[in-house]
Write an enzyme that holds these catalytic residues in place. Structure first.
Site, PDB file in Angstrom:
ATOM      1  N   MET A   1      -1.129  -6.522   7.351  1.00 29.40           N
ATOM      2  CA  MET A   1      -2.236  -7.429   6.986  1.00 29.40           C
ATOM      3  C   MET A   1      -1.929  -8.217   5.709  1.00 29.40           C
ATOM      4  SD  MET A   1      -5.337  -4.768   7.618  1.00 29.40           S
ATOM      5  CE  MET A   1      -5.299  -3.625   9.006  1.00 29.40           C
ATOM      6  N   SER A   2      -0.658  -8.432   5.448  1.00 33.78           N
ATOM      7  CA  SER A   2      -0.318  -9.102   4.179  1.00 33.78           C
ATOM      8  C   SER A   2       0.949  -9.917   4.352  1.00 33.78           C
ATOM      9  CB  SER A   2      -0.113  -8.029   3.095  1.00 33.78           C
ATOM     10  OG  SER A   2       1.012  -7.232   3.402  1.00 33.78           O
TER      11      SER A   2
ATOM     12  N   HIS B   1      -5.796  -8.560  -0.572  1.00 33.96           N
ATOM     13  CA  HIS B   1      -5.681  -8.859   0.866  1.00 33.96           C
ATOM     14  C   HIS B   1      -6.809  -9.792   1.295  1.00 33.96           C
ATOM     15  CE1 HIS B   1      -3.534  -5.058   0.368  1.00 33.96           C
ATOM     16  NE2 HIS B   1      -2.837  -5.393   1.442  1.00 33.96           N
TER      17      HIS B   1
ATOM     18  N   ALA C   1       3.281  -1.874   3.962  1.00 31.16           N
ATOM     19  CA  ALA C   1       3.133  -0.798   4.931  1.00 31.16           C
ATOM     20  C   ALA C   1       2.774  -1.466   6.256  1.00 31.16           C
ATOM     21  CB  ALA C   1       2.015   0.138   4.497  1.00 31.16           C
TER      22      ALA C   1
ATOM     23  N   TYR D   1      -8.794  -9.536   3.650  1.00 32.42           N
ATOM     24  CA  TYR D   1     -10.003  -8.815   4.056  1.00 32.42           C
ATOM     25  C   TYR D   1     -10.843  -8.352   2.865  1.00 32.42           C
ATOM     26  CZ  TYR D   1      -7.015  -4.648   3.401  1.00 32.42           C
ATOM     27  OH  TYR D   1      -6.166  -3.705   2.898  1.00 32.42           O
ATOM     28  N   GLU D   2     -10.320  -8.530   1.653  1.00 28.99           N
ATOM     29  CA  GLU D   2     -11.133  -8.190   0.482  1.00 28.99           C
ATOM     30  C   GLU D   2     -12.147  -9.289   0.172  1.00 28.99           C
ATOM     31  OE1 GLU D   2      -8.954  -6.099  -2.770  1.00 28.99           O
ATOM     32  OE2 GLU D   2      -7.265  -6.196  -1.390  1.00 28.99           O
TER      33      GLU D   2
ATOM     34  N   HIS E   1      -5.419   1.091  -3.814  1.00 31.62           N
ATOM     35  CA  HIS E   1      -4.499   0.037  -4.235  1.00 31.62           C
ATOM     36  C   HIS E   1      -4.521  -0.082  -5.747  1.00 31.62           C
ATOM     37  CE1 HIS E   1      -4.773  -2.323  -0.177  1.00 31.62           C
ATOM     38  NE2 HIS E   1      -4.266  -1.112  -0.067  1.00 31.62           N
TER      39      HIS E   1
ATOM     40  N   SER F   1       0.825  -1.220   0.000  1.00 31.92           N
ATOM     41  CA  SER F   1       0.000   0.000   0.000  1.00 31.92           C
ATOM     42  C   SER F   1       0.853   1.263   0.000  1.00 31.92           C
ATOM     43  CB  SER F   1      -0.871   0.046   1.262  1.00 31.92           C
ATOM     44  OG  SER F   1      -1.667  -1.080   1.345  1.00 31.92           O
TER      45      SER F   1
ATOM     46  N   HIS G   1      -7.011   4.390   6.517  1.00 31.11           N
ATOM     47  CA  HIS G   1      -6.212   3.832   5.420  1.00 31.11           C
ATOM     48  C   HIS G   1      -5.519   4.969   4.657  1.00 31.11           C
ATOM     49  CE1 HIS G   1      -4.935   0.887   2.534  1.00 31.11           C
ATOM     50  NE2 HIS G   1      -5.428   1.609   1.561  1.00 31.11           N
TER      51      HIS G   1
ATOM     52  N   ASN H   1       3.073   4.106  10.841  1.00 28.69           N
ATOM     53  CA  ASN H   1       2.432   4.655  12.054  1.00 28.69           C
ATOM     54  C   ASN H   1       2.940   3.879  13.265  1.00 28.69           C
ATOM     55  OD1 ASN H   1       0.635   2.516  10.635  1.00 28.69           O
ATOM     56  ND2 ASN H   1       0.069   2.401  12.800  1.00 28.69           N
TER      57      ASN H   1
HETATM   58  N1  HPA Z   1      -1.789  -2.340  11.604  1.00 27.68           N
HETATM   59  C1  HPA Z   1      -2.035  -3.188  10.581  1.00 27.68           C
HETATM   60  N2  HPA Z   1      -1.717  -2.916   9.324  1.00 27.68           N
HETATM   61  C2  HPA Z   1      -1.103  -1.737   9.077  1.00 27.68           C
HETATM   62  C3  HPA Z   1      -0.815  -0.814  10.099  1.00 27.68           C
HETATM   63  C4  HPA Z   1      -1.180  -1.134  11.437  1.00 27.68           C
HETATM   64  O1  HPA Z   1      -0.965  -0.362  12.398  1.00 27.68           O
HETATM   65  N3  HPA Z   1      -0.195   0.243   9.506  1.00 27.68           N
HETATM   66  C5  HPA Z   1      -0.120  -0.051   8.174  1.00 27.68           C
HETATM   67  N4  HPA Z   1      -0.667  -1.238   7.902  1.00 27.68           N
END
Ligand code: HPA
Length: 289
Positions: free
Chosen positions: A226-227, A91, A121, A93-94, A69, A38, A262, A250
């Site tokens: 998440m990947s 992903h 990310a 979750y899609e 994306h 991402s 996101h 983050n």
């Molecule tokens: N958690 C999960 N996935 C992420 C995060 C997070 O804090 N930041 C970027 N992708």
């Protein structure tokens, strides 16, 4: 026949082969694969002699459903190295099953790559990580808690010797340790700050609750996303050497943090992508020597 295709189960082999044939006829091949996460897709701008094709135009591929994306396969040369790039990924979750999510990775492997740089990310669990930092992934915790390769490989338990030992095809050094060291050395050469650590892959799509962040930190994880985990296992099982690179977008703090969207993740991804591009251009030649 492509030796990697022989590793797939009957039900998957034809689908992978169909996409591979289609792409090879268009001249898609390469020594190194890249999967761009991402906000990190702009690396394709430095690819020379680039050809690209939308996932939706490749037989059997799905298009990503998340607006930010992209979903394209790109091939060309970066730092003189022939590369094939997944610009964006699907992903869990899609809502698609794992075999649909993993099809592009399987096809990438069958286009003949020796190594793949898998980027994402991620939230920084390690207290020393700040947004914009990079992390070489040394190992992973796959918290999807489902076998992502179920039904996809002809011999799911690996070769008979490995099965007798109870190992699932030997994931002891899932992320190639020698290549991870070279990645860290390349970062030092080009002055990019770099950490190493363990990546936790969560199902999402919600960012983690504070208690989950506390759990992941106590389990020794340094970054969360998440990947990456399922596709890395697939690459390894197909004989491709995986290299993992997280871009920390983050802080993930069990003490609480501002609400994260996101769009925030994509925005910081945009900030670190120049850094990541510098590093990748320095590192790619190390993967083919
Ligand atoms: N958690 C999960 N996935 C992420 C995060 C997070 O804090 N930041 C970027 N992708």
């Amino acid at each position: 026949m492509n030796a990697r295709l022989a590793l797939f189960s009957d039900r998957w082999r034809d689908r992978v082969a169909g996409a591979v044939d289609f792409l090879q006829q268009r001249g898609f091949d390469g020594r190194v694969g890249l999967i761009l996460g991402s906000g990190l897709g702009n690396f394709v701008d430095v690819v020379e002699d680039a050809d690209h094709i939308a996932y939706g135009d490749i037989p059997g591929f799905h298009s990503p459903t998340v607006a930010e994306h992209s979903g394209r396969l790109v091939c060309g040369r970066a730092a003189g190295v022939p590369v094939v790039i997944m610009q964006g990924r699907l992903h869990p979750y899609e809502g698609l099953p794992h075999d649909e999510l993993l099809l592009p990775t399987a096809v990438l492997a069958c286009l003949g790559i020796d190594a793949a740089v898998v980027t994402n990310a991620a939230g920084g669990l390690n207290r020393y990580f700040a947004p914009g930092d990079l992390m070489a992934i040394r190992d992973q915790l796959d918290l999807h808690l489902a076998d992502p390769l179920r039904g996809l490989l002809a011999a799911p338990m690996g070769d008979p010797g490995a099965a007798a030992l109870g190992r699932r095809g030997g994931l002891a050094d899932l992320y190639d340790p020698a290549l991870a060291r070279k990645l860290v050395a390349a970062a030092a050469r080009c002055g990019v700050p770099m950490h190493s650590g363990t990546y936790a892959s969560m199902p999402g799509p919600a960012y983690e609750a504070k208690a989950e962040i506390g759990m992941l930190r106590r389990l020794g994880c340094d970054a969360v996303g998440m990947s990456t985990a399922p596709e890395t296992v697939l690459l390894k099982r197909l004989g491709v050497s995986p290299v993992g690179l997280s871009c920390i977008t983050n802080p993930a703090r069990e003490t609480g943090q501002p609400e994260l969207s996101h769009a925030d993740v994509v925005e910081v991804g945009a900030m670190v992508r120049d850094r990541m591009a510098t590093l990748l251009l320095e590192f790619l030649p190390d993967l083919v020597t």
